[in-house]
Design a protein around this motif. Structure first.
Motif: not given
Length: 314
Positions: A150-156, A190-194, A199-202
């Motif tokens: 989670l910490a390493l996941s990019p925001k987009r 896991l991700y949503v279209d932003a 992008a992560p969805d939380y």
């Protein structure tokens, strides 16, 4: 991948402190069968149960409650509320508002922890339980792997292909035989279209809260697990899982011998619940729950819920 738009009825329920939670509600089945309550993992939502809901929805109601700070549910201005005690209270309050007094719970990871806490707080709600790659003992190495991811996941991400490739690099040990198409489908879970990019969805503050909790050893929940006795119980484990060990699964069976157990090859944390063996085991458990319900005596009023419990990580 997300469920077809015609599958879910989109509902919102309000928490005690005024947040709106999203509920995906498949309520098209004829009456007379127990509903299924799906509880997602740490950062996850209704997309994790799309395939299972498509299978079960013609037979029974299927609901997924998305926790605060995830998906379409409101973010909490106080991120300290991202803990399983608050979230379990949200679930119970939401079910009261939805008129659900009894259900079979399918809990993945954190959702399975919530199921065990519900068993302690309101046992009368539970007609049966499926614990998906979670048990009373959590392996800390698996928890730390999740927190680090989670910490390493990019925001987009730049593209869905990039998201799938990064997911593959991070989780190939958990899912060693997925095809590229399956990794792409996993990314859509896991991700949503932003605005055109995945992008992560939380709420990102959830990561900080969980990271702080992960500094401590996860508490063991054998007392809460024992409360699941007396109704059908199925534990599913991914053979590659680093969160639920084979040894813990064996101890669960020793403590509750009536529990069914299923280990899925080439799956880690957590199985997708669209695997044929998993679907068959869940359907068999649901049929048993329905049969048990027809002979269940009128229950006594439930005892008061605990008023003070220690927040749990993960």
């Amino acid at each position: 991948m997300s469920a077809p738009a015609t599958l879910w009825a989109e509902r919102w329920v309000e928490t005690i402190d005024g947040l709106k939670l999203f509920v995906a509600d498949c309520d098209r089945a004829p009456p007379g069968r127990l509903p299924v309550l799906c509880l997602p993992g740490l950062t996850r939502g209704e997309r994790d149960f799309s395939a299972l809901a498509e299978i079960l929805a013609p037979e029974r109601r299927v609901l997924t409650i998305v926790m605060r700070g995830r998906g379409k549910s409101d973010h909490d201005p106080n991120p300290q509320n991202y803990n399983v005690i608050t979230e379990t209270g949200d679930i119970l309050h939401a079910l009261d508002g939805l008129g659900v007094a009894r259900a079979v719970i399918v809990g993945t990871s954190r959702g399975g922890i919530q199921a065990m806490l519900i068993a302690q707080m309101r046992r009368s709600l539970i007609a049966g339980t499926v614990l998906n790659d979670i048990g009373p003992r959590i392996e800390k190495r698996g928890l730390l792997r999740i927190v680090a991811g989670l910490a390493l996941s990019p925001k987009r991400f730049h593209s869905w292909e990039e998201a799938a490739e990064m997911l593959k690099r991070a989780q190939i040990a958990q899912f060693p035989r997925l095809t590229q198409t399956e990794w792409l489908a996993y990314a859509h879970r896991l991700y949503v279209d932003a605005e055109g990019a995945p992008a992560p969805d939380y709420d990102w503050r959830l990561t900080n809260t969980v990271s702080a909790a992960a500094d401590q050893d996860p508490p063991e929940l054998w007392t809460q697990f024992a409360q699941l006795a007396g109704s059908p119980l199925l534990a599913i484990r991914g053979a590659c899982s680093d969160l639920l060990s084979a040894e813990t699964l064996l101890e669960m069976q020793a403590r509750l011998p009536e529990m069914r157990a299923l280990t899925l090859a080439d799956r880690g944390h957590a199985p997708f619940l669209d695997e044929p063996d998993a679907v068959a085991a869940i359907r068999a458990l649901l049929e048993e729950c329905d049969r048990c319900e027809t002979t269940r005596p009128t229950p006594a009023p439930p005892p008061p819920s605990p008023t003070s419990m220690t927040p749990l990580p993960g």
